[in-house]
Design an enzyme around this catalytic site. Sequence first.
Site, PDB file in Angstrom:
ATOM      1  N   LYS A  11       0.819  -1.221   0.000  1.00  0.00           N
ATOM      2  CA  LYS A  11       0.000   0.000   0.000  1.00  0.00           C
ATOM      3  C   LYS A  11       0.857   1.278   0.000  1.00  0.00           C
ATOM      4  CE  LYS A  11      -3.962  -2.229   2.277  1.00  0.00           C
ATOM      5  NZ  LYS A  11      -4.970  -2.115   3.371  1.00  0.00           N
ATOM      6  N   TYR A  51     -12.602  -2.227  -3.334  1.00  0.00           N
ATOM      7  CA  TYR A  51     -13.095  -2.249  -1.948  1.00  0.00           C
ATOM      8  C   TYR A  51     -14.623  -2.113  -1.860  1.00  0.00           C
ATOM      9  CZ  TYR A  51      -8.459  -2.310   0.216  1.00  0.00           C
ATOM     10  OH  TYR A  51      -7.201  -2.669   0.654  1.00  0.00           O
ATOM     11  N   ASN A 114      -2.107   0.294   6.743  1.00  0.00           N
ATOM     12  CA  ASN A 114      -1.554  -0.939   7.300  1.00  0.00           C
ATOM     13  C   ASN A 114      -0.703  -1.752   6.323  1.00  0.00           C
ATOM     14  OD1 ASN A 114      -3.630  -1.896   5.775  1.00  0.00           O
ATOM     15  ND2 ASN A 114      -4.792  -2.815   7.443  1.00  0.00           N
ATOM     16  N   HIS A 117      -2.272  -5.502   1.602  1.00  0.00           N
ATOM     17  CA  HIS A 117      -3.552  -6.195   1.414  1.00  0.00           C
ATOM     18  C   HIS A 117      -3.260  -7.638   1.046  1.00  0.00           C
ATOM     19  CE1 HIS A 117      -7.501  -7.368  -0.126  1.00  0.00           C
ATOM     20  NE2 HIS A 117      -6.833  -7.963  -1.093  1.00  0.00           N
ATOM     21  N   GLU A 128      -9.787 -10.840  -7.464  1.00  0.00           N
ATOM     22  CA  GLU A 128      -8.877  -9.700  -7.293  1.00  0.00           C
ATOM     23  C   GLU A 128      -7.711  -9.769  -8.281  1.00  0.00           C
ATOM     24  OE1 GLU A 128      -9.926  -9.179  -2.529  1.00  0.00           O
ATOM     25  OE2 GLU A 128      -7.906  -9.778  -3.100  1.00  0.00           O
TER      26      GLU A 128
HETATM   27  P1  DAT Z   1      -7.972  -6.664   5.838  1.00  0.00           P
HETATM   28  O1  DAT Z   1      -7.201  -5.657   5.010  1.00  0.00           O
HETATM   29  O2  DAT Z   1      -7.172  -7.181   6.996  1.00  0.00           O
HETATM   30  O3  DAT Z   1      -8.572  -7.767   4.998  1.00  0.00           O
HETATM   31  P2  DAT Z   1     -10.657  -5.515   6.007  1.00  0.00           P
HETATM   32  O4  DAT Z   1     -10.965  -6.284   4.752  1.00  0.00           O
HETATM   33  O5  DAT Z   1     -11.581  -5.659   7.155  1.00  0.00           O
HETATM   34  O6  DAT Z   1      -9.181  -5.857   6.528  1.00  0.00           O
HETATM   35  O7  DAT Z   1     -10.574  -3.961   5.675  1.00  0.00           O
HETATM   36  C1  DAT Z   1      -9.968  -3.532   4.463  1.00  0.00           C
HETATM   37  C2  DAT Z   1      -9.130  -2.317   4.772  1.00  0.00           C
HETATM   38  O8  DAT Z   1      -9.972  -1.255   5.220  1.00  0.00           O
HETATM   39  C3  DAT Z   1      -8.094  -2.489   5.873  1.00  0.00           C
HETATM   40  O9  DAT Z   1      -6.898  -3.101   5.431  1.00  0.00           O
HETATM   41  C4  DAT Z   1      -7.875  -1.075   6.305  1.00  0.00           C
HETATM   42  C5  DAT Z   1      -9.267  -0.467   6.183  1.00  0.00           C
HETATM   43  N1  DAT Z   1      -9.980  -0.536   7.470  1.00  0.00           N
HETATM   44  C6  DAT Z   1     -10.554  -1.634   8.028  1.00  0.00           C
HETATM   45  N2  DAT Z   1     -11.085  -1.347   9.226  1.00  0.00           N
HETATM   46  C7  DAT Z   1     -10.852  -0.023   9.428  1.00  0.00           C
HETATM   47  C8  DAT Z   1     -11.145   0.879  10.482  1.00  0.00           C
HETATM   48  N3  DAT Z   1     -11.815   0.493  11.576  1.00  0.00           N
HETATM   49  N4  DAT Z   1     -10.720   2.169  10.342  1.00  0.00           N
HETATM   50  C9  DAT Z   1     -10.059   2.588   9.259  1.00  0.00           C
HETATM   51  N5  DAT Z   1      -9.748   1.771   8.206  1.00  0.00           N
HETATM   52  C10 DAT Z   1     -10.131   0.487   8.308  1.00  0.00           C
HETATM   53 MG    MG Z   2     -10.085  -7.749   3.595  1.00  0.00          MG
END
Ligand code: DAT
Ligand code: MG
Length: 140
Positions: A11, A51, A114, A117, A128
């Site tokens: 990212k 997303y 973070n 992905h 994807e």
């Molecule tokens: P992951 O990337 O671990 O699969 P996810 O699919 O739940 O997690 O969410 C996708 C992305 O969205 C994640 O990498 C960062 C963002 N995100 C998730 N939860 C969030 C939150 N509470 N606040 C801000 N960004 C968030």
């Molecule tokens: Mg995810």
Amino acid sequence: MAIERTFSILKPDATERNLTGAINAVIEEAGLRIVAQRRIRMTDAQAKTFYEVHAERPFYGELVSFMTSGPVVVQVLEGENAVAKYREVMGATNPAQAAEGTIRKRFAKSVGENSVHGSDSPENAKIEIAQFFTDSDIVG
Ligand code: DAT
Ligand code: MG
């Protein structure tokens, strides 16, 4: 367990801090092979589509704007049990909850920024990968 493929993104917070090599080293040390890789600037449309499952979440706008804020590296990773293995190597979404030694524990700045992905299922991995790569881009 058969050889499987997963989709990965390094990212903007990772490219910004020049961490692509450090993260790729963790990926390769875990036994995953980088079989396709391209550095791109994601468009707003690409990020929104990618997303889409999170479209109703409060952080969706912030997520799309972050993912288009700088270069990303899109990748296809291959190996035994690649989807689950990469999720393990990445660590929890929130770096504060990620296990020691994981990519997110080591490198992530926050739950939003973070660093990586990784697909959450083999079915989503296929979808994807197809958003960013054609079969001929992938050299196993
Ligand atoms: P992951 O990337 O671990 O699969 P996810 O699919 O739940 O997690 O969410 C996708 C992305 O969205 C994640 O990498 C960062 C963002 N995100 C998730 N939860 C969030 C939150 N509470 N606040 C801000 N960004 C968030
Ligand atoms: Mg995810």
